[in-house]
Design a protein around this motif. Structure first.
Motif, PDB file in Angstrom:
ATOM      1  N   GLU A 299       0.839  -1.205   0.000  1.00  0.00           N
ATOM      2  CA  GLU A 299       0.000   0.000   0.000  1.00  0.00           C
ATOM      3  C   GLU A 299       0.868   1.247   0.000  1.00  0.00           C
ATOM      4  N   SER A 300       0.499   2.205  -0.828  1.00  0.00           N
ATOM      5  CA  SER A 300       1.114   3.529  -0.785  1.00  0.00           C
ATOM      6  C   SER A 300       0.007   4.564  -0.608  1.00  0.00           C
ATOM      7  N   ASP A 301       0.351   5.824  -0.653  1.00  0.00           N
ATOM      8  CA  ASP A 301      -0.646   6.869  -0.403  1.00  0.00           C
ATOM      9  C   ASP A 301      -1.779   6.853  -1.425  1.00  0.00           C
ATOM     10  N   PHE A 302      -1.454   6.506  -2.669  1.00  0.00           N
ATOM     11  CA  PHE A 302      -2.447   6.667  -3.726  1.00  0.00           C
ATOM     12  C   PHE A 302      -2.826   5.372  -4.454  1.00  0.00           C
ATOM     13  N   LYS A 303      -2.157   4.265  -4.149  1.00  0.00           N
ATOM     14  CA  LYS A 303      -2.469   3.049  -4.906  1.00  0.00           C
ATOM     15  C   LYS A 303      -2.200   1.781  -4.104  1.00  0.00           C
ATOM     16  N   TRP A 304      -2.791   0.677  -4.614  1.00  0.00           N
ATOM     17  CA  TRP A 304      -2.513  -0.663  -4.139  1.00  0.00           C
ATOM     18  C   TRP A 304      -1.655  -1.348  -5.197  1.00  0.00           C
TER      19      TRP A 304
ATOM     20  N   LYS B 173      -6.240   4.011  -5.433  1.00  0.00           N
ATOM     21  CA  LYS B 173      -7.214   3.946  -4.352  1.00  0.00           C
ATOM     22  C   LYS B 173      -8.435   4.770  -4.716  1.00  0.00           C
TER      23      LYS B 173
END
Length: 397
Positions: A320-325, A396
């Protein structure tokens, strides 16, 4: 006003689809700001067709349209300058008998900046009105000009949104019809195939004791091709539906979904020695149908494309990152040569014949369509005889 100018202006307004539409906050915010900056009780976004002036936004005024012969704006759009100012309408020969001057709203001062489209056609004004004498300073006039530019930007944006929504409705309708047709076609194609299989089963039961080895082999080929055709029809149906499967979003427990998909596939493929490894998969918001189809294809390939005598091992992980899986499906299978990475996602592209590994050749192309429909990206890395990793990057919601 020249007739051809009336026609051009009316046509421009029709294309914008703005006349006689309900109030919209984005326009009301501009008139409110214009009245505040210019310190006037009234501010209007006025549009003029060949019959009336219509107020798309009317701050400080209760009416939303007036006859064109009472329109200050009609005079403004005939003016050569971009701004039209009436210092005192009560003594101006053009307006002193105007009902809007003699009665409510009792216009005395008027300042209007014309609204022009890209073709230079003046369609109306952003104007401010006062019931007493006044004068705008240079900064106020400049602000009014800037706000008029914003009105045109909003009108264009609104036009684009209407066109986009219209296109989306047509596209959704087309997808729906396409899905219905695909389902009907799949059903109609499967029916005669199932009928053929039933009749061959009956013949086999009746003449089983008469078949020789060649006959048995022929029947085996027939049954294998019937099974292959059924899989191909199902694959085509999944592929045709992969665009619309990405629309509806819900919470998805990936851990449960992946384990369920793995369990069903191992049962269907009669595999008893397969192993699944997962790493605390999260709950995400996406299309459950799309994500299920995605993992069914990727895990199915991982189980199917194996070296003889090898126990399938499938590893599904997520970062997981701030904007995507970032999801990955890794296997210990036969792998893929790097030279084929660009073509394995093409419909019906197969790297092996049916006798080696069965399939429709639509699984990976369906996966790519699904991931692209979810605004994501599907990547592959592999080593021949060293396993394959498919990486899915999803934004996300």
């Amino acid at each position: 006003m020249k007739e051809n100018e009336d026609l051009l202006r009316t046509k421009a307004l029709q294309e914008l689809d703005i006349m006689y539409t309900p109030p919209e906050k984005m326009f009301d915010d501009i008139t409110s700001l214009a009245a505040f900056i210019c310190n006037t009780p009234i501010a209007l976004i006025s549009l003029v067709d060949n019959k009336n002036q219509f107020f798309k936004s009317h701050y400080g005024l209760d009416v939303d349209q007036t006859p064109i012969d009472q329109s200050f704006c009609a005079h403004a759009i005939k003016n050569d300058e971009d701004i039209f100012i009436v210092d005192d309408a009560t003594i101006d020969n053009r307006f002193k008998e105007n009902p809007l001057v003699l009665s409510n709203p009792n216009i005395v001062y008027y300042a209007g900046v014309t609204l022009s489209n890209d073709e230079g056609i003046k369609i109306g004004t952003l104007c401010v009105i006062d019931k007493s004498k006044r004068a705008l300073n240079k900064d106020q006039i400049k602000a009014l000009e800037h706000l008029s530019n914003q009105v045109m930007h909003l009108l264009k944006l609104r036009e684009s949104n209407i066109a986009l929504n219209s296109y989306k409705e047509k596209l959704d309708y087309s997808y729906k019809r396409s899905s219905e047709f695909s389902a009907m076609a799949a059903h109609d194609l499967k029916s005669p195939i199932n009928g053929i299989k039933s009749f061959i089963d009956m013949l086999n039961d009746k003449y089983n004791n008469l078949w020789d080895d060649n006959d048995e082999q022929y029947l085996k080929f027939i049954f294998e091709n019937i099974k292959r055709m059924n899989k191909l029809i199902i694959g085509l149906l999944d592929y045709s539906k992969s665009d619309i499967d990405t629309i509806n979003k819900e919470h998805i427990d990936l851990e449960k979904l992946v384990k369920k998909v793995f369990e069903l596939l191992t049962q269907d493929l009669c595999i008893t020695n397969a192993k699944l490894i997962t790493s605390s998969l999260p709950t995400i918001i996406s299309s459950k149908i799309a994500i299920s189809t995605l993992f069914e294809n990727l895990i199915g390939n991982a189980l199917k494309f194996q070296k003889e005598g090898c126990s399938p091992e499938v590893k599904v992980t997520c970062q997981e990152s701030d904007f995507k899986w970032t999801l990955s499906v890794e296997d210990n299978g036969i792998g893929i040569d790097a030279e084929y990475f660009d073509i394995i996602f093409n419909p019906f592209k197969r790297l092996h014949n049916q006798s080696e590994f069965s399939g429709s050749g639509l699984g990976l192309s369906t996966c790519r369509k699904i991931v692209e429909g979810l605004k994501g990206e599907l990547k592959v890395s592999s080593v021949k005889n060293g396993g394959t990793i498919f990486v899915i990057e999803l934004p996300k919601s």
